[in-house]
Design a protein around this motif. Structure first.
Motif, PDB file in Angstrom:
ATOM      1  N   UNK A   9       0.805  -1.210   0.000  1.00 53.74           N
ATOM      2  CA  UNK A   9       0.000   0.000   0.000  1.00 53.74           C
ATOM      3  C   UNK A   9       0.850   1.278   0.000  1.00 53.74           C
ATOM      4  N   UNK A  10       0.335   2.296  -0.643  1.00 53.78           N
ATOM      5  CA  UNK A  10       0.930   3.634  -0.618  1.00 53.78           C
ATOM      6  C   UNK A  10      -0.120   4.586  -0.053  1.00 53.78           C
ATOM      7  N   UNK A  11       0.261   5.815   0.299  1.00 52.94           N
ATOM      8  CA  UNK A  11      -0.770   6.764   0.743  1.00 52.94           C
ATOM      9  C   UNK A  11      -1.881   6.928  -0.310  1.00 52.94           C
ATOM     10  N   UNK A  12      -1.503   6.888  -1.586  1.00 54.22           N
ATOM     11  CA  UNK A  12      -2.493   7.039  -2.662  1.00 54.22           C
ATOM     12  C   UNK A  12      -3.491   5.885  -2.664  1.00 54.22           C
ATOM     13  N   UNK A  13      -2.988   4.648  -2.614  1.00 55.15           N
ATOM     14  CA  UNK A  13      -3.908   3.506  -2.652  1.00 55.15           C
ATOM     15  C   UNK A  13      -4.737   3.421  -1.375  1.00 55.15           C
ATOM     16  N   UNK A  14      -4.154   3.825  -0.259  1.00 54.79           N
ATOM     17  CA  UNK A  14      -4.907   3.842   1.003  1.00 54.79           C
ATOM     18  C   UNK A  14      -6.100   4.794   0.884  1.00 54.79           C
ATOM     19  N   UNK A  15      -5.863   5.993   0.333  1.00 53.47           N
ATOM     20  CA  UNK A  15      -6.943   6.968   0.154  1.00 53.47           C
ATOM     21  C   UNK A  15      -8.010   6.423  -0.797  1.00 53.47           C
ATOM     22  N   UNK A  16      -7.585   5.856  -1.919  1.00 51.96           N
ATOM     23  CA  UNK A  16      -8.548   5.331  -2.890  1.00 51.96           C
ATOM     24  C   UNK A  16      -9.396   4.217  -2.276  1.00 51.96           C
ATOM     25  N   UNK A  50      -1.907   7.365 -20.426  1.00 52.89           N
ATOM     26  CA  UNK A  50      -1.038   7.370 -19.247  1.00 52.89           C
ATOM     27  C   UNK A  50      -0.849   8.832 -18.842  1.00 52.89           C
ATOM     28  N   UNK A  51      -1.250   9.145 -17.633  1.00 49.03           N
ATOM     29  CA  UNK A  51      -1.276  10.538 -17.170  1.00 49.03           C
ATOM     30  C   UNK A  51      -0.089  10.809 -16.265  1.00 49.03           C
ATOM     31  N   UNK A  52       0.648  11.879 -16.597  1.00 47.93           N
ATOM     32  CA  UNK A  52       1.763  12.255 -15.729  1.00 47.93           C
ATOM     33  C   UNK A  52       1.305  13.315 -14.728  1.00 47.93           C
ATOM     34  N   UNK A  53       1.866  13.229 -13.531  1.00 47.00           N
ATOM     35  CA  UNK A  53       1.568  14.142 -12.436  1.00 47.00           C
ATOM     36  C   UNK A  53       2.765  15.065 -12.285  1.00 47.00           C
ATOM     37  N   UNK A  54       2.574  16.341 -12.567  1.00 41.91           N
ATOM     38  CA  UNK A  54       3.676  17.309 -12.526  1.00 41.91           C
ATOM     39  C   UNK A  54       3.438  18.328 -11.420  1.00 41.91           C
ATOM     40  N   UNK A  55       4.445  18.525 -10.576  1.00 44.10           N
ATOM     41  CA  UNK A  55       4.360  19.525  -9.507  1.00 44.10           C
ATOM     42  C   UNK A  55       5.068  20.772 -10.012  1.00 44.10           C
ATOM     43  N   UNK A  56       4.326  21.872 -10.028  1.00 45.60           N
ATOM     44  CA  UNK A  56       4.868  23.146 -10.496  1.00 45.60           C
ATOM     45  C   UNK A  56       4.612  24.202  -9.438  1.00 45.60           C
ATOM     46  N   UNK A 102       6.125  12.392  -2.279  1.00 46.28           N
ATOM     47  CA  UNK A 102       6.473  11.264  -3.145  1.00 46.28           C
ATOM     48  C   UNK A 102       7.798  11.534  -3.839  1.00 46.28           C
ATOM     49  N   UNK A 103       8.515  10.457  -4.127  1.00 45.52           N
ATOM     50  CA  UNK A 103       9.768  10.544  -4.868  1.00 45.52           C
ATOM     51  C   UNK A 103       9.461  10.907  -6.323  1.00 45.52           C
ATOM     52  N   UNK A 104      10.245  11.795  -6.916  1.00 45.28           N
ATOM     53  CA  UNK A 104      10.044  12.165  -8.312  1.00 45.28           C
ATOM     54  C   UNK A 104      10.163  10.899  -9.161  1.00 45.28           C
ATOM     55  N   UNK A 105       9.218  10.739 -10.078  1.00 48.83           N
ATOM     56  CA  UNK A 105       9.129   9.510 -10.863  1.00 48.83           C
ATOM     57  C   UNK A 105       8.106   8.559 -10.263  1.00 48.83           C
ATOM     58  N   UNK A 106       7.632   8.903  -9.073  1.00 50.85           N
ATOM     59  CA  UNK A 106       6.617   8.105  -8.390  1.00 50.85           C
ATOM     60  C   UNK A 106       5.550   8.982  -7.767  1.00 50.85           C
ATOM     61  N   UNK A 107       5.372  10.177  -8.325  1.00 46.11           N
ATOM     62  CA  UNK A 107       4.431  11.140  -7.753  1.00 46.11           C
ATOM     63  C   UNK A 107       3.000  10.816  -8.147  1.00 46.11           C
ATOM     64  N   UNK A 108       2.162  10.677  -7.159  1.00 48.66           N
ATOM     65  CA  UNK A 108       0.732  10.491  -7.359  1.00 48.66           C
ATOM     66  C   UNK A 108       0.028  11.783  -6.958  1.00 48.66           C
ATOM     67  N   UNK A 135       1.974   6.159  -6.536  1.00 50.58           N
ATOM     68  CA  UNK A 135       2.710   6.587  -5.346  1.00 50.58           C
ATOM     69  C   UNK A 135       4.072   5.961  -5.172  1.00 50.58           C
ATOM     70  N   UNK A 136       4.559   5.293  -6.216  1.00 49.74           N
ATOM     71  CA  UNK A 136       5.940   4.796  -6.189  1.00 49.74           C
ATOM     72  C   UNK A 136       6.391   4.590  -7.621  1.00 49.74           C
ATOM     73  N   UNK A 137       7.692   4.586  -7.788  1.00 46.94           N
ATOM     74  CA  UNK A 137       8.256   4.386  -9.123  1.00 46.94           C
ATOM     75  C   UNK A 137       7.902   2.990  -9.636  1.00 46.94           C
TER      76      UNK A 137
END
Length: 163
Positions: A9-16, A50-56, A102-108, A135-137
């Motif tokens: 589990x990751x924080x993302x899957x826990x929330x879902x 496939x959707x990328x999650x970008x933090x700006x 989250x680690x870059x490359x694994x950002x949810x 939530x993980x690479x």
């Protein structure tokens, strides 16, 4: 397709799971700087789904998330105009990690450390299903794009630049 039986589990899957959102897990071998094109190739998926999650961040260093098709880039100029700020640019990897948790490359976009506004390329919402980082690479989740609006309050924008 490399669907896994179970991934921890990751924080993302826990929330879902807490929100009773149906999703499928897809595992692939992470490649540095491979991005969504590598994930698409390994899993046999359409890169557009496939959707990328970008933090700006904006000119005041306020972070935000933009969700974009894997085969497109973000027009930061158009994004800034549409969200009502002067300038938007990608965060440095360390800053993105600090904001998201989250680690870059694994950002949810789900269950980020810091609550950030989420913007989504409007055509993503028209897809029958999407694949987004879990939530993980090397870990994608397949789900209904309607979840983005429901859980993230993701607001649609039109800022895609086709590669």
């Amino acid at each position: 397709m490399s669907k896994s039986a179970h991934v921890s589990e990751t924080p993302a899957t826990r929330l879902l799971k807490q929100q009773k959102v149906a999703f499928e897990e897809y595992v692939y071998e992470y490649v540095d700087h491979g991005g969504t094109s590598e994930a698409s190739r390994q899993l046999g998926l359409d890169p557009h789904s496939v959707v990328k999650t970008l933090v700006m961040e904006d000119e005041r260093k306020q972070p935000l998330i933009i969700l974009m098709h894997g085969d497109c880039e973000v027009s930061t100029r158009n994004l800034a105009r549409q969200v009502g700020v002067k300038r938007i640019e990608p965060c440095a990897p360390e800053t993105a990690q600090r904001h998201s948790g989250y680690q870059v490359g694994g950002t949810s976009p789900f269950a980020t450390r810091k609550r950030m506004p989420v913007w989504v390329e409007s055509t993503i919402l028209d897809l029958p299903g999407i694949y987004i980082n879990g939530g993980r690479r090397g870990y994608l989740l397949g789900l209904d794009p309607a979840v983005l609006g429901r859980l993230l309050d993701a607001r649609p924008v039109q800022v895609a630049l086709v590669d």
